[in-house]
Design a protein around this motif. Structure first.
Motif, PDB file in Angstrom:
ATOM      1  N   SER A  46       0.846  -1.193   0.000  1.00  0.00           N
ATOM      2  CA  SER A  46       0.000   0.000   0.000  1.00  0.00           C
ATOM      3  C   SER A  46       0.884   1.247   0.000  1.00  0.00           C
ATOM      4  CB  SER A  46      -0.875  -0.017   1.251  1.00  0.00           C
ATOM      5  OG  SER A  46      -1.552   1.209   1.396  1.00  0.00           O
ATOM      6  N   PHE A  47       0.544   2.215  -0.835  1.00  0.00           N
ATOM      7  CA  PHE A  47       1.247   3.491  -0.896  1.00  0.00           C
ATOM      8  C   PHE A  47       0.217   4.611  -0.824  1.00  0.00           C
ATOM      9  CE2 PHE A  47       4.134   0.549  -2.857  1.00  0.00           C
ATOM     10  CZ  PHE A  47       5.372   0.949  -2.390  1.00  0.00           C
ATOM     11  N   VAL A  48       0.398   5.510   0.151  1.00  0.00           N
ATOM     12  CA  VAL A  48      -0.491   6.655   0.305  1.00  0.00           C
ATOM     13  C   VAL A  48       0.372   7.902   0.239  1.00  0.00           C
ATOM     14  CG1 VAL A  48      -2.107   7.846   1.827  1.00  0.00           C
ATOM     15  CG2 VAL A  48      -2.081   5.345   1.748  1.00  0.00           C
ATOM     16  N   LEU A  49       0.096   8.776  -0.724  1.00  0.00           N
ATOM     17  CA  LEU A  49       0.846  10.016  -0.849  1.00  0.00           C
ATOM     18  C   LEU A  49       0.537  10.914   0.346  1.00  0.00           C
ATOM     19  CD1 LEU A  49       2.695  11.865  -2.586  1.00  0.00           C
ATOM     20  CD2 LEU A  49       0.582  12.781  -3.570  1.00  0.00           C
ATOM     21  N   VAL A  50       1.577  11.381   1.022  1.00  0.00           N
ATOM     22  CA  VAL A  50       1.424  12.275   2.165  1.00  0.00           C
ATOM     23  C   VAL A  50       1.573  13.716   1.703  1.00  0.00           C
ATOM     24  CG1 VAL A  50       2.393  12.971   4.397  1.00  0.00           C
ATOM     25  CG2 VAL A  50       2.272  10.546   3.780  1.00  0.00           C
ATOM     26  N   ALA A  51       2.639  13.996   0.951  1.00  0.00           N
ATOM     27  CA  ALA A  51       2.912  15.360   0.504  1.00  0.00           C
ATOM     28  C   ALA A  51       4.004  15.339  -0.555  1.00  0.00           C
ATOM     29  CB  ALA A  51       3.353  16.229   1.686  1.00  0.00           C
ATOM     30  N   THR A  56      10.421  15.922  -4.639  1.00  0.00           N
ATOM     31  CA  THR A  56      10.400  14.861  -3.639  1.00  0.00           C
ATOM     32  C   THR A  56       8.978  14.552  -3.225  1.00  0.00           C
ATOM     33  OG1 THR A  56      12.561  15.568  -2.801  1.00  0.00           O
ATOM     34  CG2 THR A  56      11.232  14.192  -1.349  1.00  0.00           C
ATOM     35  N   LEU A  57       8.641  13.263  -3.206  1.00  0.00           N
ATOM     36  CA  LEU A  57       7.328  12.814  -2.763  1.00  0.00           C
ATOM     37  C   LEU A  57       7.500  12.007  -1.486  1.00  0.00           C
ATOM     38  CD1 LEU A  57       5.749  11.568  -6.131  1.00  0.00           C
ATOM     39  CD2 LEU A  57       5.595  13.833  -5.106  1.00  0.00           C
ATOM     40  N   ARG A  95      -1.195   4.550  11.474  1.00  0.00           N
ATOM     41  CA  ARG A  95      -2.552   4.596  10.906  1.00  0.00           C
ATOM     42  C   ARG A  95      -2.758   5.753   9.940  1.00  0.00           C
ATOM     43  NH1 ARG A  95      -6.066   0.575  13.170  1.00  0.00           N
ATOM     44  NH2 ARG A  95      -7.539   1.805  11.998  1.00  0.00           N
ATOM     45  N   GLY A  96      -2.054   6.863  10.154  1.00  0.00           N
ATOM     46  CA  GLY A  96      -2.226   8.019   9.289  1.00  0.00           C
ATOM     47  C   GLY A  96      -1.085   9.000   9.449  1.00  0.00           C
ATOM     48  N   VAL A  97      -0.835   9.762   8.371  1.00  0.00           N
ATOM     49  CA  VAL A  97       0.234  10.765   8.373  1.00  0.00           C
ATOM     50  C   VAL A  97      -0.267  11.990   7.640  1.00  0.00           C
ATOM     51  CG1 VAL A  97       2.597  11.315   7.677  1.00  0.00           C
ATOM     52  CG2 VAL A  97       1.995   8.959   8.240  1.00  0.00           C
ATOM     53  N   ASN A  98       0.006  13.157   8.201  1.00  0.00           N
ATOM     54  CA  ASN A  98      -0.256  14.424   7.528  1.00  0.00           C
ATOM     55  C   ASN A  98       0.951  15.324   7.718  1.00  0.00           C
ATOM     56  OD1 ASN A  98      -3.060  14.269   6.510  1.00  0.00           O
ATOM     57  ND2 ASN A  98      -3.481  13.851   8.643  1.00  0.00           N
ATOM     58  N   LEU A  99       1.205  16.182   6.747  1.00  0.00           N
ATOM     59  CA  LEU A  99       2.289  17.152   6.840  1.00  0.00           C
ATOM     60  C   LEU A  99       1.665  18.501   7.150  1.00  0.00           C
ATOM     61  CD1 LEU A  99       5.305  17.762   6.552  1.00  0.00           C
ATOM     62  CD2 LEU A  99       4.911  18.160   4.120  1.00  0.00           C
ATOM     63  N   VAL A 100       1.865  18.965   8.383  1.00  0.00           N
ATOM     64  CA  VAL A 100       1.307  20.237   8.852  1.00  0.00           C
ATOM     65  C   VAL A 100       2.393  20.969   9.611  1.00  0.00           C
ATOM     66  CG1 VAL A 100      -0.526  21.358  10.184  1.00  0.00           C
ATOM     67  CG2 VAL A 100      -0.959  19.135   9.134  1.00  0.00           C
TER      68      VAL A 100
END
Length: 167
Positions: A46-51, A56-57, A95-100
């Motif tokens: 599984s790959f989920v784009l964070v930012a 760079t991804l 479970r989850g990642v966000n860039l803030v």
């Protein structure tokens, strides 16, 4: 940032996906867009784009890390051998990642409750976000330049409540 078209590709109900990408170049001149290429061609994980940041991804993935990790892929050299693990797999499930606020806010499942850890863009652990108790955290959204985020918290004894975190 409008530079790349990132496409997640799934087969049926598998938890694994492929990732295709297209460099849009200058959004004002769409005729200069590059063709779509297969960045991650196989359905291995599984790959989920964070930012993204420049070329760079950042992805959350379970490739070689069943509980999850964050990898950095530089599109100037996107081969697997050149991927960099920023946040390695831990004993808790990511479970989850966000860039803030220029930080990765990572929500983990730890002993049946949420734990939120903060990491720098280089993967250095900066600390945790204290929650009101043992329960579930959702949200943690915002933009890279934001200095605050909001999240919900609930538990068996606490109803859903919204909290603000100021960096």
């Amino acid at each position: 940032d409008g530079r790349y078209n990132v496409i997640g590709v799934w087969r049926g109900s598998e938890n694994a996906n492929a990732v295709w990408i297209q460099d849009l170049g200058d959004p004002k001149n769409p005729e200069l867009s590059a063709p779509i290429t297969k960045l991650i061609p196989d359905f291995e994980a599984s790959f989920v784009l964070v930012a993204s940041r420049g070329s760079t991804l950042y992805f959350r993935t379970d490739l070689k890390a069943p509980r999850g990790r964050i990898v950095e892929i530089d599109l100037s050299n996107p081969r697997l051998a050149h991927w960099k693990t920023l946040v390695p797999e831990s004993k808790d499930t990511l479970r989850g990642v966000n860039l803030v606020g220029n930080e990765f806010l990572c929500s983990y499942m730890h002993d049946a409750h949420s734990v939120v850890r903060r990491y720098s863009l280089t993967g250095k652990l900066l600390g945790t976000i204290e929650t009101p108790g043992l329960g579930s955290v959702r949200g943690l959204r915002g933009k890279r330049e934001h200095r605050e985020t909001f999240y919900s918290f609930n538990s068996y004894t606490d109803p859903y409540s919204i909290y603000r975190y100021d960096f």
